[in-house]
Design a protein around this motif. Structure first.
Motif, PDB file in Angstrom:
ATOM      1  N   GLN A  12       0.842  -1.200   0.000  1.00  0.00           N
ATOM      2  CA  GLN A  12       0.000   0.000   0.000  1.00  0.00           C
ATOM      3  C   GLN A  12       0.882   1.257   0.000  1.00  0.00           C
ATOM      4  OE1 GLN A  12      -3.582  -0.213   0.641  1.00  0.00           O
ATOM      5  NE2 GLN A  12      -4.071   1.942   0.976  1.00  0.00           N
ATOM      6  N   ALA A  13       1.980   1.222   0.764  1.00  0.00           N
ATOM      7  CA  ALA A  13       2.898   2.364   0.804  1.00  0.00           C
ATOM      8  C   ALA A  13       3.704   2.478  -0.484  1.00  0.00           C
ATOM      9  CB  ALA A  13       3.840   2.234   2.003  1.00  0.00           C
ATOM     10  N   LEU A  14       4.093   1.347  -1.064  1.00  0.00           N
ATOM     11  CA  LEU A  14       4.878   1.362  -2.290  1.00  0.00           C
ATOM     12  C   LEU A  14       4.104   1.985  -3.446  1.00  0.00           C
ATOM     13  CD1 LEU A  14       7.451   0.411  -3.885  1.00  0.00           C
ATOM     14  CD2 LEU A  14       6.158  -1.697  -4.375  1.00  0.00           C
ATOM     15  N   LEU A  15       2.847   1.572  -3.589  1.00  0.00           N
ATOM     16  CA  LEU A  15       2.045   2.021  -4.731  1.00  0.00           C
ATOM     17  C   LEU A  15       1.025   3.093  -4.354  1.00  0.00           C
ATOM     18  CD1 LEU A  15       1.512  -1.349  -6.624  1.00  0.00           C
ATOM     19  CD2 LEU A  15       3.328   0.338  -6.861  1.00  0.00           C
ATOM     20  N   GLN A  16       1.051   3.499  -3.074  1.00  0.00           N
ATOM     21  CA  GLN A  16       0.233   4.616  -2.596  1.00  0.00           C
ATOM     22  C   GLN A  16      -1.264   4.386  -2.822  1.00  0.00           C
ATOM     23  OE1 GLN A  16       2.161   7.775  -4.744  1.00  0.00           O
ATOM     24  NE2 GLN A  16       4.044   7.573  -3.579  1.00  0.00           N
ATOM     25  N   GLY A  17      -1.676   3.155  -2.469  1.00  0.00           N
ATOM     26  CA  GLY A  17      -3.086   2.837  -2.560  1.00  0.00           C
ATOM     27  C   GLY A  17      -3.306   1.346  -2.670  1.00  0.00           C
ATOM     28  N   SER A  18      -4.553   0.962  -2.611  1.00  0.00           N
ATOM     29  CA  SER A  18      -4.959  -0.436  -2.745  1.00  0.00           C
ATOM     30  C   SER A  18      -5.131  -0.782  -4.225  1.00  0.00           C
ATOM     31  CB  SER A  18      -6.281  -0.659  -2.017  1.00  0.00           C
ATOM     32  OG  SER A  18      -7.321   0.046  -2.693  1.00  0.00           O
ATOM     33  N   PRO A  19      -5.304  -2.065  -4.561  1.00  0.00           N
ATOM     34  CA  PRO A  19      -5.588  -2.421  -5.952  1.00  0.00           C
ATOM     35  C   PRO A  19      -6.837  -1.738  -6.497  1.00  0.00           C
ATOM     36  CG  PRO A  19      -4.933  -4.364  -4.728  1.00  0.00           C
ATOM     37  CD  PRO A  19      -5.085  -3.258  -3.722  1.00  0.00           C
ATOM     38  N   ALA A  20      -7.837  -1.534  -5.649  1.00  0.00           N
ATOM     39  CA  ALA A  20      -9.049  -0.846  -6.108  1.00  0.00           C
ATOM     40  C   ALA A  20      -8.784   0.631  -6.361  1.00  0.00           C
ATOM     41  CB  ALA A  20     -10.162  -1.024  -5.077  1.00  0.00           C
ATOM     42  N   GLU A  21      -7.915   1.219  -5.542  1.00  0.00           N
ATOM     43  CA  GLU A  21      -7.623   2.651  -5.674  1.00  0.00           C
ATOM     44  C   GLU A  21      -6.601   2.949  -6.773  1.00  0.00           C
ATOM     45  OE1 GLU A  21      -8.189   3.782  -0.926  1.00  0.00           O
ATOM     46  OE2 GLU A  21      -6.264   3.040  -1.692  1.00  0.00           O
ATOM     47  N   GLN A  22      -5.677   2.018  -7.007  1.00  0.00           N
ATOM     48  CA  GLN A  22      -4.597   2.239  -7.977  1.00  0.00           C
ATOM     49  C   GLN A  22      -4.467   1.022  -8.907  1.00  0.00           C
ATOM     50  OE1 GLN A  22      -3.183   5.022  -8.368  1.00  0.00           O
ATOM     51  NE2 GLN A  22      -3.205   6.119  -6.417  1.00  0.00           N
ATOM     52  N   PRO A  23      -5.498   0.668  -9.645  1.00  0.00           N
ATOM     53  CA  PRO A  23      -5.424  -0.546 -10.472  1.00  0.00           C
ATOM     54  C   PRO A  23      -4.335  -0.486 -11.544  1.00  0.00           C
ATOM     55  CG  PRO A  23      -7.362   0.759 -11.050  1.00  0.00           C
ATOM     56  CD  PRO A  23      -6.797   1.357  -9.792  1.00  0.00           C
ATOM     57  N   VAL A  24      -4.095   0.687 -12.118  1.00  0.00           N
ATOM     58  CA  VAL A  24      -3.074   0.791 -13.170  1.00  0.00           C
ATOM     59  C   VAL A  24      -1.685   0.561 -12.589  1.00  0.00           C
ATOM     60  CG1 VAL A  24      -1.986   2.343 -14.831  1.00  0.00           C
ATOM     61  CG2 VAL A  24      -4.477   2.312 -14.607  1.00  0.00           C
ATOM     62  N   ARG A  25      -1.430   1.106 -11.413  1.00  0.00           N
ATOM     63  CA  ARG A  25      -0.117   0.921 -10.790  1.00  0.00           C
ATOM     64  C   ARG A  25       0.137  -0.552 -10.480  1.00  0.00           C
ATOM     65  NH1 ARG A  25       0.604   6.215  -6.763  1.00  0.00           N
ATOM     66  NH2 ARG A  25       0.236   7.776  -8.409  1.00  0.00           N
ATOM     67  N   TYR A  26      -0.856  -1.241  -9.963  1.00  0.00           N
ATOM     68  CA  TYR A  26      -0.696  -2.664  -9.679  1.00  0.00           C
ATOM     69  C   TYR A  26      -0.467  -3.445 -10.961  1.00  0.00           C
ATOM     70  CZ  TYR A  26      -1.693  -2.335  -4.696  1.00  0.00           C
ATOM     71  OH  TYR A  26      -1.617  -2.050  -3.347  1.00  0.00           O
ATOM     72  N   ALA A  27      -1.142  -3.061 -12.030  1.00  0.00           N
ATOM     73  CA  ALA A  27      -0.992  -3.761 -13.307  1.00  0.00           C
ATOM     74  C   ALA A  27       0.393  -3.548 -13.904  1.00  0.00           C
ATOM     75  CB  ALA A  27      -2.063  -3.292 -14.287  1.00  0.00           C
ATOM     76  N   GLU A  28       0.960  -2.361 -13.714  1.00  0.00           N
ATOM     77  CA  GLU A  28       2.240  -2.036 -14.338  1.00  0.00           C
ATOM     78  C   GLU A  28       3.441  -2.370 -13.459  1.00  0.00           C
ATOM     79  OE1 GLU A  28       0.523   1.660 -17.068  1.00  0.00           O
ATOM     80  OE2 GLU A  28       1.950   2.081 -15.457  1.00  0.00           O
ATOM     81  N   ALA A  29       3.218  -2.518 -12.169  1.00  0.00           N
ATOM     82  CA  ALA A  29       4.327  -2.754 -11.246  1.00  0.00           C
ATOM     83  C   ALA A  29       4.477  -4.212 -10.841  1.00  0.00           C
ATOM     84  CB  ALA A  29       4.144  -1.906  -9.984  1.00  0.00           C
ATOM     85  N   SER A  30       3.461  -5.034 -11.091  1.00  0.00           N
ATOM     86  CA  SER A  30       3.490  -6.414 -10.619  1.00  0.00           C
ATOM     87  C   SER A  30       3.880  -7.368 -11.744  1.00  0.00           C
ATOM     88  CB  SER A  30       2.123  -6.821 -10.058  1.00  0.00           C
ATOM     89  OG  SER A  30       2.183  -8.153  -9.569  1.00  0.00           O
ATOM     90  N   PRO A  31       4.982  -8.085 -11.603  1.00  0.00           N
ATOM     91  CA  PRO A  31       5.364  -9.058 -12.642  1.00  0.00           C
ATOM     92  C   PRO A  31       4.275 -10.083 -12.923  1.00  0.00           C
ATOM     93  CG  PRO A  31       7.156  -8.736 -11.086  1.00  0.00           C
ATOM     94  CD  PRO A  31       5.963  -8.018 -10.518  1.00  0.00           C
ATOM     95  N   ALA A  32       3.517 -10.470 -11.910  1.00  0.00           N
ATOM     96  CA  ALA A  32       2.484 -11.489 -12.090  1.00  0.00           C
ATOM     97  C   ALA A  32       1.406 -11.041 -13.077  1.00  0.00           C
ATOM     98  CB  ALA A  32       1.842 -11.832 -10.745  1.00  0.00           C
ATOM     99  N   VAL A  33       1.199  -9.741 -13.174  1.00  0.00           N
ATOM    100  CA  VAL A  33       0.204  -9.215 -14.111  1.00  0.00           C
ATOM    101  C   VAL A  33       0.807  -9.028 -15.500  1.00  0.00           C
ATOM    102  CG1 VAL A  33      -1.392  -7.304 -14.584  1.00  0.00           C
ATOM    103  CG2 VAL A  33      -1.025  -8.073 -12.229  1.00  0.00           C
ATOM    104  N   LEU A  34       2.075  -8.651 -15.567  1.00  0.00           N
ATOM    105  CA  LEU A  34       2.715  -8.337 -16.841  1.00  0.00           C
ATOM    106  C   LEU A  34       3.069  -9.575 -17.664  1.00  0.00           C
ATOM    107  CD1 LEU A  34       5.090  -5.511 -15.576  1.00  0.00           C
ATOM    108  CD2 LEU A  34       3.167  -5.208 -17.150  1.00  0.00           C
ATOM    109  N   LEU A  35       3.130 -10.724 -17.062  1.00  0.00           N
ATOM    110  CA  LEU A  35       3.500 -11.956 -17.764  1.00  0.00           C
ATOM    111  C   LEU A  35       2.723 -12.141 -19.074  1.00  0.00           C
ATOM    112  CD1 LEU A  35       3.576 -14.357 -14.677  1.00  0.00           C
ATOM    113  CD2 LEU A  35       5.557 -13.608 -15.995  1.00  0.00           C
ATOM    114  N   PRO A  36       3.365 -12.812 -20.079  1.00  0.00           N
ATOM    115  CA  PRO A  36       4.678 -13.472 -20.035  1.00  0.00           C
ATOM    116  C   PRO A  36       5.820 -12.506 -20.325  1.00  0.00           C
ATOM    117  CG  PRO A  36       3.642 -13.896 -22.147  1.00  0.00           C
ATOM    118  CD  PRO A  36       2.646 -13.098 -21.337  1.00  0.00           C
TER     119      PRO A  36
END
Length: 272
Positions: A180-204
């Motif tokens: 939450q501190a790294l991306l300054q919000g929850s997945p609901a609040e910052q969905p784009v950040r979670y999508a762009e910062a998480s390798p699990a989403v960016l795969l393959p």
């Protein structure tokens, strides 16, 4: 952008050590260890963990760097802005790690580094950042953490107990909900950040990956690497999970441990 060469205590005379700045911020630097003899030398980029917080720095990986250079590999142990540093967390942490990696292209002709054989190794939060480096070529050009159309191509990545799925880490509330501190919000609040910062989403990623994780790790649970390995394999990525029985979180960065010897074996396999 470099300081004079230095020597670390107990460092073998057969290697050279350089503290080099890749940017203008005090935290934008790395420690380059170069083996004796003619190059080009394969390179292992080391990315320390500490849940992306300023309390932890690259000294965590210095023992590994010295072990690598003693075996004939150059080591690039990087620092970066973290949570609590001005400009750290989103997006600065990601921008720094990307810049430090691409700076190897500048260092290559000076220190005889082989840019065709670069492997990133990260521990804990550093494991997340290493796997993210393998995926960053997939970022949209408008992303706040997109830095290059031609990022340095890694030969492979090793994640040591990596936090490779940020949404899962957020769901587990790891380290007082540090994501939450790294991306300054929850997945609901910052969905784009979670999508762009998480390798699990960016795969393959298209980059071979080895995940090393202890079965009794009580800081980053092995379930994160298990689910990531399954997801990466399902997308067609070349991924291997080495689950070490009775290994905890920190044994992986002990250069005298069997866990590190397994990581060395993986590094040499990826380098070819």
């Amino acid at each position: 952008m470099s300081t004079p060469s230095e020597r670390l205590p107990h460092q073998a005379a057969a290697t050279s050590f350089h503290r080099l700045a890749y940017g203008g911020n005090p935290f934008q630097y790395g420690e380059l260890y170069v083996p004796e003899g003619p190059g080009p030398h394969p390179v292992v980029e080391l990315i320390h963990g500490g849940f992306w917080r300023k309390a932890y720095d690259l000294t965590l990986m210095q023992g590994l760097a010295q072990n690598l250079v003693a075996q004939g590999m150059a080591a690039w142990n990087i620092e970066y802005r973290r949570i609590g540093n001005p400009g750290g967390a989103w997006p600065g942490t990601f921008l720094d790690v990307a810049a430090a990696t691409d700076y190897l292209n500048h260092l290559a002709p000076i220190y005889q580094l082989d840019m065709q054989r670069v492997v990133a190794v990260g521990h804990s939060a550093g494991g997340h950042l290493a796997c993210w480096l393998a995926c960053r070529h997939l970022l949209p050009s408008g992303s706040a953490i997109h830095t290059s159309e031609t990022p340095l191509k890694l030969r492979g990545v090793i994640s040591q107990a990596g936090v490779v799925d940020l949404e899962q880490a957020w769901q587990l509330g790891l380290s007082q909900n540090v994501v939450q501190a790294l991306l300054q919000g929850s997945p609901a609040e910052q969905p784009v950040r979670y999508a762009e910062a998480s390798p699990a989403v960016l795969l393959p990623s298209g980059v071979p990956q080895i995940l090393v994780h202890g079965s009794i790790d009580d800081i980053v649970p092995v379930s994160i690497s298990r689910s990531y390995a399954h997801r990466a394999s399902a997308t067609g990525d070349n991924v291997q999970l080495l689950e070490l029985p009775e290994a905890d979180h920190f044994i992986l960065i002990d250069p005298n441990s069997e866990a590190w010897q397994l990581t060395i074996k993986g590094i040499k396999h990826l380098l070819g």
